[in-house]
Design an enzyme around this catalytic site. Structure first.
Site, PDB file in Angstrom:
ATOM      1  N   ASP A 108       0.866  -1.168   0.000  1.00  0.00           N
ATOM      2  CA  ASP A 108       0.000   0.000   0.000  1.00  0.00           C
ATOM      3  C   ASP A 108       0.906   1.222   0.000  1.00  0.00           C
ATOM      4  O   ASP A 108       2.064   1.168   0.420  1.00  0.00           O
ATOM      5  CB  ASP A 108      -0.922  -0.011   1.211  1.00  0.00           C
ATOM      6  CG  ASP A 108      -2.191   0.798   0.973  1.00  0.00           C
ATOM      7  OD1 ASP A 108      -2.210   1.639   0.041  1.00  0.00           O
ATOM      8  OD2 ASP A 108      -3.172   0.604   1.706  1.00  0.00           O
ATOM      9  N   TRP A 109       0.377   2.340  -0.471  1.00  0.00           N
ATOM     10  CA  TRP A 109       1.214   3.520  -0.718  1.00  0.00           C
ATOM     11  C   TRP A 109       1.821   4.043   0.584  1.00  0.00           C
ATOM     12  O   TRP A 109       1.099   4.396   1.511  1.00  0.00           O
ATOM     13  CB  TRP A 109       0.380   4.583  -1.427  1.00  0.00           C
ATOM     14  CG  TRP A 109       0.499   4.534  -2.926  1.00  0.00           C
ATOM     15  CD1 TRP A 109       0.740   5.594  -3.752  1.00  0.00           C
ATOM     16  CD2 TRP A 109       0.404   3.393  -3.798  1.00  0.00           C
ATOM     17  NE1 TRP A 109       0.809   5.182  -5.077  1.00  0.00           N
ATOM     18  CE2 TRP A 109       0.609   3.837  -5.132  1.00  0.00           C
ATOM     19  CE3 TRP A 109       0.191   2.041  -3.593  1.00  0.00           C
ATOM     20  CZ2 TRP A 109       0.589   2.986  -6.231  1.00  0.00           C
ATOM     21  CZ3 TRP A 109       0.159   1.179  -4.694  1.00  0.00           C
ATOM     22  CH2 TRP A 109       0.363   1.657  -5.981  1.00  0.00           C
TER      23      TRP A 109
END
Length: 779
Positions: free
Chosen positions: A221-222
């Protein structure tokens, strides 16, 4: 040339460079081995592409809860085909979807983006989504692996969950989509049992890549990947975004010093090359190196409308629906004029059209509109065309971008003709012509400094600071400032907003909205007006909705009440006209204390861009509401058996084990408002017979009504969903459906999957709360 040969042509620094994003949304190209740039994009209801802007519109499908409410894997697979078509149109290779976390607590702020409380239904709908997208040559990344079923402290929370619950509930949908052939998967921000998921070798290397033999790539995930050696050894393959991050030179040094084996890097590169070959971004890599042959084009508008009607879930109906001989319709509510068609956060896209309930119903009958009450905390963007101008330090224009409304958003990528190094400000310009005179309100919502001018006169000059430390919430649910402006009906007003902006590390963060509201006579008069309008019409339709401050990425809910005075509005309208239909425009459960006071309750979820057209189809009987609840609907929050989403000292304990959703409700002894699987159509059904032999179950049902219909036949083993099928029949017609029960329905996790021998009750019915047939199978 095979992957090993390609890898052998790359030096260590080049291989490591491939493991971190080149920017917000892509991995770097390597022309020397024929590797093109690999582009990723958020989903799951549409494909945003690299430009998060109304200048690059996208088809907007209904929310994932609506997709799951169809219980129709073939329809979901068609939706996936549309998303693949959209991705190819926008040059996207990887769709960052679907979200297959579970509805553990009704307070989960992002549940509209997930499918269900039930791991089996989640897995089946998720697998169909994955197959539909990937058959179109576009990769998926089911997310967020694993136990990311909440938003509060999501970056740092440690989920403490037992192995049995982890295997039987939270990992099960991920196992199903891996078996369906998912080409990617995304690791979550949170930790599980003390280890953050980007470093969780036991679950990523051991279970996912080892036990399940997953051969795809694993993307963080970012900003979730935060360490060098631990993450390198933990199984996550790609760190996003980039180009900065904890790998790069640090990882190269770790490899050269023997702290990380180079074979670990090679395995990651091999997975990226395999992804590239699958999506057609690796030239000369054999027969799978090109996208699949072109398919017949999917009509996105038509499919969005069909999916919406098939997901609409009719909760109650005294016979008022479908409408017959209705001439005048009172249409009431803020969301009637401005439908909330999607949830907030990474699920948001910009469609090129939105059909509101007011517009859709207005094409079928004489409508009379009343606002009734306005629960929105932030003002809606000024409608109509706007222009965003990117400025350099001298005030010269670097680029002009057309916008569909006064909402500017570029997160990650600037427009291609904007030099981020020269950018110093963004100026949004629009013209608004009011249709009523008086004291209007203008607003700006965003983070940073803003100057607002109306017809050349500055009316607001302020610095807006974010609340909290979640960067996503700062951009997706930013602070707002309002200012009153006197306006005269019919006169145009030029509104100009200037906002300092720039690119940092090659990435842009521009996100703000310019809102507007008409003069208001006050809440009491609005409520009274709604009752008057309702009394004058044949029927009343109240559209009640949540707001972006209730259901969005970045925060959980604090209660299940409809925001504002909408409950009061519904009761006032129903008192004025007993022929009142309430349309609930929400992505997940809300309390509905007025259910027994209205003629019908129709749940539309977040219905996508064709909201109003689909609503007209269903209310007037052109289409049957096909939805069945994918999650149990409580009467009151305090009745829900599992509620907590707030970590204590950084820990969120899943103490309930496998008992979530309807299984927890059954154990609690409390009855919800509506059970998992519930939903009414426009006909009636009898459940005639059930026969079970081994793992094969055959159910006979008859359409006992006077119009064709569709039924979702649900089969439960030992109280848990084990199979379902969507059947159709004409009036008086009996149909047979054969459902094959999965082996897992008879297994438990006990350090390994173990089949529990014995006799099992196999039950069938239209919901878990209405099981009408029973048989026994012996395993």
């Amino acid at each position: 040339m095979d992957f090993d040969e390609l890898i052998a042509r790359l030096d260590l620094s080049t291989k490591i460079r491939l493991l971190t994003g080149a920017d917000m949304w892509s991995l770097p190209p390597l022309p020397e081995i024929g590797l093109d740039r690999l582009v990723m994009s958020d989903g799951p209801i549409g494909v945003r592409g690299e430009q998060w802007s109304s200048a690059d519109p996208s088809i907007a499908l209904p929310s994932p809860t609506a997709l799951a409410a169809t219980w129709d894997v073939d329809l979901v697979r068609r939706a996936g085909a549309l998303l693949a078509q959209e991705a190819r149109r926008k040059g996207v290779h990887v769709l960052l979807a679907p979200t297959i976390n579970l509805h553990r607590s009704p307070l989960g702020g992002r549940h509209f983006e997930c499918f269900s409380e039930d791991p089996y239904l989640t897995g089946e709908i998720g697998a169909a989504y994955v197959e539909g997208v990937q058959e179109g040559g576009v990769a998926t990344t089911p997310k967020h692996f694993v136990a990311n079923d909440f938003e509060t402290e999501r970056f740092t929370a440690d989920v403490q969950v037992g192995e049995k619950a982890l295997r039987e509930a939270y990992l099960r949908p991920f196992e199903r989509v891996v078996r369906a052939g998912a080409w990617g998967l995304m690791t979550a921000y949170n930790s599980v049992n003390g280890t953050t998921m980007t470093e969780h070798s036991e679950l990523v290397n051991g279970v996912l890549k080892g036990e399940w033999e997953f051969d795809g790539f694993v993307v963080s995930d970012w900003t979730a990947l935060r360490t060098t050696e631990a993450a390198a050894m933990g199984g996550t393959d790609v760190a996003m975004p980039g180009p900065s991050g904890p790998w790069g030179e640090k990882l190269e040094a770790a490899v050269r010093e023997g702290r990380v084996p180079e074979s670990v890097v090679d395995d990651r590169v091999r997975r990226i090359l395999r992804l590239a070959r699958r999506v057609g971004a690796l030239r000369g890599a054999g027969p799978h190196s090109a996208p699949p042959p072109a398919r017949e084009r999917v009509d996105g508008v038509a499919l969005a409308r069909e999916v919406a009607t098939r997901g609409f879930t009719l909760l109650t109906n005294d016979g008022i629906l479908p409408f017959r001989q209705v001439r005048t319709v009172a249409v009431i509510g803020a969301a009637a004029a401005e439908a909330r068609v999607m949830g907030g956060g990474s699920a948001q896209v910009f469609p090129d059209r939105i059909v509101s309930p007011l517009q859709g119903l207005g094409e079928r009958a004489e409508v009379r509109y009343a606002l009734g009450t306005d629960p929105r905390i932030r003002l809606s963007p000024i409608p109509g065309p706007a222009t965003a101008t990117f400025l350099d330090a001298e005030g010269a224009a670097l680029s002009e971008q057309p916008l569909a409304a006064a909402e500017a958003r570029w997160i990650g990528q600037l427009p291609p003709d904007v030099d981020g190094d020269r950018l110093t400000a963004v100026r949004l310009r629009t013209t608004y012509t009011p249709d009523v005179s008086g004291g209007h309100q203008l607003s700006v919502a965003g983070v940073g400094a803003f100057t607002v001018a109306v017809n050349g006169e500055t009316v607001l000059d302020e610095l807006l600071e974010a609340d909290g430390d979640d960067p996503a919430a700062a951009f997706l649910s930013p602070p707002e400032r309002r200012v009153g402006v006197a306006m005269t009906a019919g006169e145009p007003y030029e509104v100009v907003v200037t906002h300092p902006a720039g690119a940092f590390g090659g990435m842009a963060f521009v996100s703000f909205t310019v809102g507007h509201a008409n003069p208001s006579p006050g809440e009491e008069e609005l409520l009274a007006e709604a009752a008057r309008v309702a009394a004058e019409c044949d029927v009343a339709v109240v559209v009640a909705a949540t707001t972006p401050e209730v259901e969005s990425e970045g925060f959980d809910r604090t209660d299940l009440r409809l925001p504002g005075r909408q409950d009061e509005l519904i009761r006032a309208v129903a008192a004025a006209n007993p022929r009142t239909v309430v349309v609930v425009n929400a992505g997940s459960p809300v309390e509905m204390p007025w259910t027994g006071e209205v003629a019908a309750v129709l749940l539309t979820w977040f219905p996508g861009q064709e909201a109003g057209a689909a609503l007209a189809d269903v209310l007037f009987g052109d289409a049957e509401p096909g939805g069945r609840l994918p999650t149990t609907w409580p009467k009151r929050l305090e009745d829900a058996p599992v509620v907590d989403v707030t970590p204590v000292d950084g820990v969120l304990a899943y103490e309930e084990g496998v008992s979530i959703g309807y299984r927890a409700w059954e154990r609690s002894g409390r009855a919800p408002a509506f059970w998992f699987g519930h939903g009414l159509g426009y006909t009636t059904w009898s459940y005639d017979s059930i026969a079970a032999e081994g793992t094969t179950v055959t159910v006979a049902v008859t359409n006992t009504g006077d119009r064709p219909g569709r039924e979702v036949v649900q089969v439960y083993v030992a109280g848990a969903l084990a199979g379902f099928d969507v059947v159709e029949a004409a009036p008086g017609e009996t149909v047979l459906t054969t459902i094959f029960l999965p082996e897992r329905a008879f297994q438990v996790w006990d350090g390994g999957w173990r089949t529990v021998e014995g006799e099992y009750a196999v039950e069938a019915g239209p919901s878990v709360g209405d099981l009408r047939l029973s048989a026994t199978v012996k395993v």
